[in-house]
Design a protein around this motif. Structure first.
Motif, PDB file in Angstrom:
ATOM      1  N   VAL A 149      -0.570   1.362  10.319  1.00 28.28           N
ATOM      2  CA  VAL A 149      -0.050   1.511  11.683  1.00 28.28           C
ATOM      3  C   VAL A 149       0.318   2.964  11.951  1.00 28.28           C
ATOM      4  O   VAL A 149       0.041   3.514  13.025  1.00 28.28           O
ATOM      5  CB  VAL A 149       1.167   0.590  11.910  1.00 28.28           C
ATOM      6  N   GLU A 150       0.925   3.614  10.958  1.00 24.43           N
ATOM      7  CA  GLU A 150       1.320   5.006  11.144  1.00 24.43           C
ATOM      8  C   GLU A 150       0.101   5.923  11.297  1.00 24.43           C
ATOM      9  O   GLU A 150       0.108   6.844  12.117  1.00 24.43           O
ATOM     10  CB  GLU A 150       2.194   5.468   9.976  1.00 24.43           C
ATOM     11  N   TYR A 151      -0.954   5.666  10.530  1.00 25.88           N
ATOM     12  CA  TYR A 151      -2.134   6.515  10.671  1.00 25.88           C
ATOM     13  C   TYR A 151      -2.846   6.256  12.000  1.00 25.88           C
ATOM     14  O   TYR A 151      -3.301   7.198  12.661  1.00 25.88           O
ATOM     15  CB  TYR A 151      -3.111   6.322   9.507  1.00 25.88           C
ATOM     16  N   LEU A 152      -2.936   4.997  12.404  1.00 26.11           N
ATOM     17  CA  LEU A 152      -3.500   4.701  13.722  1.00 26.11           C
ATOM     18  C   LEU A 152      -2.715   5.407  14.822  1.00 26.11           C
ATOM     19  O   LEU A 152      -3.290   5.917  15.787  1.00 26.11           O
ATOM     20  CB  LEU A 152      -3.490   3.196  13.980  1.00 26.11           C
ATOM     21  N   SER A 153      -1.390   5.442  14.681  1.00 27.49           N
ATOM     22  CA  SER A 153      -0.544   6.133  15.662  1.00 27.49           C
ATOM     23  C   SER A 153      -0.934   7.597  15.769  1.00 27.49           C
ATOM     24  O   SER A 153      -0.975   8.172  16.868  1.00 27.49           O
ATOM     25  CB  SER A 153       0.934   6.005  15.274  1.00 27.49           C
ATOM     26  N   SER A 154      -1.213   8.222  14.622  1.00 26.09           N
ATOM     27  CA  SER A 154      -1.601   9.636  14.645  1.00 26.09           C
ATOM     28  C   SER A 154      -2.951   9.838  15.316  1.00 26.09           C
ATOM     29  O   SER A 154      -3.184  10.855  15.965  1.00 26.09           O
ATOM     30  CB  SER A 154      -1.626  10.195  13.220  1.00 26.09           C
ATOM     31  N   LEU A 155      -3.848   8.860  15.198  1.00 26.43           N
ATOM     32  CA  LEU A 155      -5.168   8.970  15.819  1.00 26.43           C
ATOM     33  C   LEU A 155      -5.098   8.867  17.341  1.00 26.43           C
ATOM     34  O   LEU A 155      -5.816   9.564  18.051  1.00 26.43           O
ATOM     35  CB  LEU A 155      -6.103   7.888  15.278  1.00 26.43           C
ATOM     36  N   VAL A 156      -4.219   7.993  17.841  1.00 23.87           N
ATOM     37  CA  VAL A 156      -4.176   7.756  19.285  1.00 23.87           C
ATOM     38  C   VAL A 156      -3.109   8.591  19.995  1.00 23.87           C
ATOM     39  O   VAL A 156      -3.026   8.593  21.214  1.00 23.87           O
ATOM     40  CB  VAL A 156      -3.966   6.256  19.607  1.00 23.87           C
ATOM     41  N   GLY A 157      -2.277   9.293  19.207  1.00 23.76           N
ATOM     42  CA  GLY A 157      -1.303  10.199  19.801  1.00 23.76           C
ATOM     43  C   GLY A 157      -0.079   9.542  20.393  1.00 23.76           C
ATOM     44  O   GLY A 157       0.608  10.125  21.240  1.00 23.76           O
ATOM     45  N   ARG A 158       0.239   8.324  19.957  1.00 23.47           N
ATOM     46  CA  ARG A 158       1.466   7.668  20.395  1.00 23.47           C
ATOM     47  C   ARG A 158       1.918   6.736  19.274  1.00 23.47           C
ATOM     48  O   ARG A 158       1.109   6.289  18.471  1.00 23.47           O
ATOM     49  CB  ARG A 158       1.257   6.881  21.686  1.00 23.47           C
ATOM     50  N   GLN A 159       3.208   6.440  19.231  1.00 23.38           N
ATOM     51  CA  GLN A 159       3.724   5.586  18.178  1.00 23.38           C
ATOM     52  C   GLN A 159       3.445   4.121  18.490  1.00 23.38           C
ATOM     53  O   GLN A 159       3.907   3.581  19.496  1.00 23.38           O
ATOM     54  CB  GLN A 159       5.232   5.786  17.990  1.00 23.38           C
ATOM     55  N   LEU A 160       2.678   3.489  17.640  1.00 23.82           N
ATOM     56  CA  LEU A 160       2.402   2.062  17.790  1.00 23.82           C
ATOM     57  C   LEU A 160       3.555   1.247  17.215  1.00 23.82           C
ATOM     58  O   LEU A 160       4.260   1.705  16.309  1.00 23.82           O
ATOM     59  CB  LEU A 160       1.105   1.704  17.068  1.00 23.82           C
ATOM     60  N   PRO A 161       3.746   0.026  17.708  1.00 23.88           N
ATOM     61  CA  PRO A 161       4.822  -0.810  17.176  1.00 23.88           C
ATOM     62  C   PRO A 161       4.465  -1.386  15.820  1.00 23.88           C
ATOM     63  O   PRO A 161       3.289  -1.472  15.455  1.00 23.88           O
ATOM     64  CB  PRO A 161       4.955  -1.919  18.217  1.00 23.88           C
TER      65      PRO A 161
END
Length: 302
Positions: free
Chosen positions: A171-183
């Motif tokens: 989840v944290e790496y996906l957040s970095s890819l999309v530029g926002r913090q995912l839940p």
């Protein structure tokens, strides 16, 4: 045998890039998966998980008790409701398979009408197996996958073993890819603290050069998990780097640390954000100080 740490940002980066690159566009796949995660979280924050397989076989997004999206090096499987799949993507020009089960055995077919319900607990369900034209297809099936999410999250309940398989790192790496913090699902809140303690122990064994490199890999800025309450995650590599560079002395009063930590056997200092994370302060080396407990309290309450 591969042994992936599900909670490692670095492991998640390696394997998610490996899976996504095979299908044409890391960014478009990340955008699609992230959007569906956020959509599910709005319906039920405690009834989904993202599982990065510890043997490096797949990344799987589960809704309730059902798998919803699975990505590996060979294909992307997206669960949808067949009645809402646009006719425009069912033409012969697109390589698209449907997955379902007959007599308990998985089957694949190119003929839409021959595929039975993919999952018994979700009526009208079908698994779309994407092997070609993936970036083109994803926007067309987003709505149908969303309807699958709505049904599965409302009618099935996540299992304990699925909860334990949630990957904080993914989840944290996906957040970095999309530029926002995912839940994250709300059930991970207690696990986050235990995981940070474990990570701190591992990090102390890393060389200075490796520590510096890893501290730069993690996304700059605030990292916050949406759980039952908001919990800000600090970059653990930066925390350790700040302590090392302080050399056992408080960076405010310049006096030696007041005692040696029983847990680490090292001079006890606390890492402080000059501009707090809750006030939009960055989680960066320039915004960190290693302080003795007295100076740390003074910074907050003096």
């Amino acid at each position: 045998m591969v042994n992936i740490d599900r909670n490692s940002f670095v492991d998640a980066e390696v394997w998610i890039n490996t899976f996504f690159t095979k299908h044409g566009s890391i960014q478009k796949i990340a955008d699609f998966l992230s959007g569906q995660i956020e959509y599910a979280h709005k319906f039920n924050a405690d009834n989904w998980n993202l599982n990065l397989d510890i043997n490096g076989k797949f990344l799987r997004f589960n809704i309730g008790q059902e798998y919803c999206i699975q990505i590996d090096k060979d294909e992307i499987l997206v669960l949808c409701l067949r009645s809402s799949i646009p006719e425009s993507i069912l033409g012969r020009t697109i390589e698209l398979y449907f997955r379902g089960y007959r007599n308990g055995l998985p089957i694949n077919t190119k003929i839409f009408g021959e595929s039975p319900d993919c999952l018994d607990k979700v009526p009208d369900s079908v698994g779309l197996v994407l092997t070609k034209n993936v970036p083109y297809l994803l926007p067309f099936i987003k709505k149908s996958n969303g309807q699958f999410i709505q049904y599965a999250i409302s009618h099935t309940k996540i299992l304990p073993q699925m909860r334990s398989a949630h990957s904080v790192g993914a989840v944290e790496y996906l957040s970095s890819l999309v530029g926002r913090q995912l839940p994250h699902p709300s059930f991970v809140q207690d696990a986050i603290y235990k995981n940070e303690v474990r990570i701190e122990r591992q990090i102390r064994k890393i060389s200075d050069d490796r520590l510096l490199a890893l501290s730069k890999k993690q996304k700059q800025g605030r990292r916050k998990i949406q759980a039952t309450t908001s919990v800000y995650l600090r970059n653990p590599y930066l925390v350790e780097l700040t302590k090392r560079q302080a050399g056992g002395k408080c960076q405010d009063c310049n006096k030696p640390a007041p005692f040696v930590s029983k847990k680490t056997g090292e001079p006890y200092l606390e890492v402080h954000h000059i501009i707090p994370l809750a006030e939009d302060g960055p989680d960066s080396r320039e915004n960190l100080l290693a302080l003795c407990p007295n100076c740390h309290r003074k910074r907050h309450h003096g």
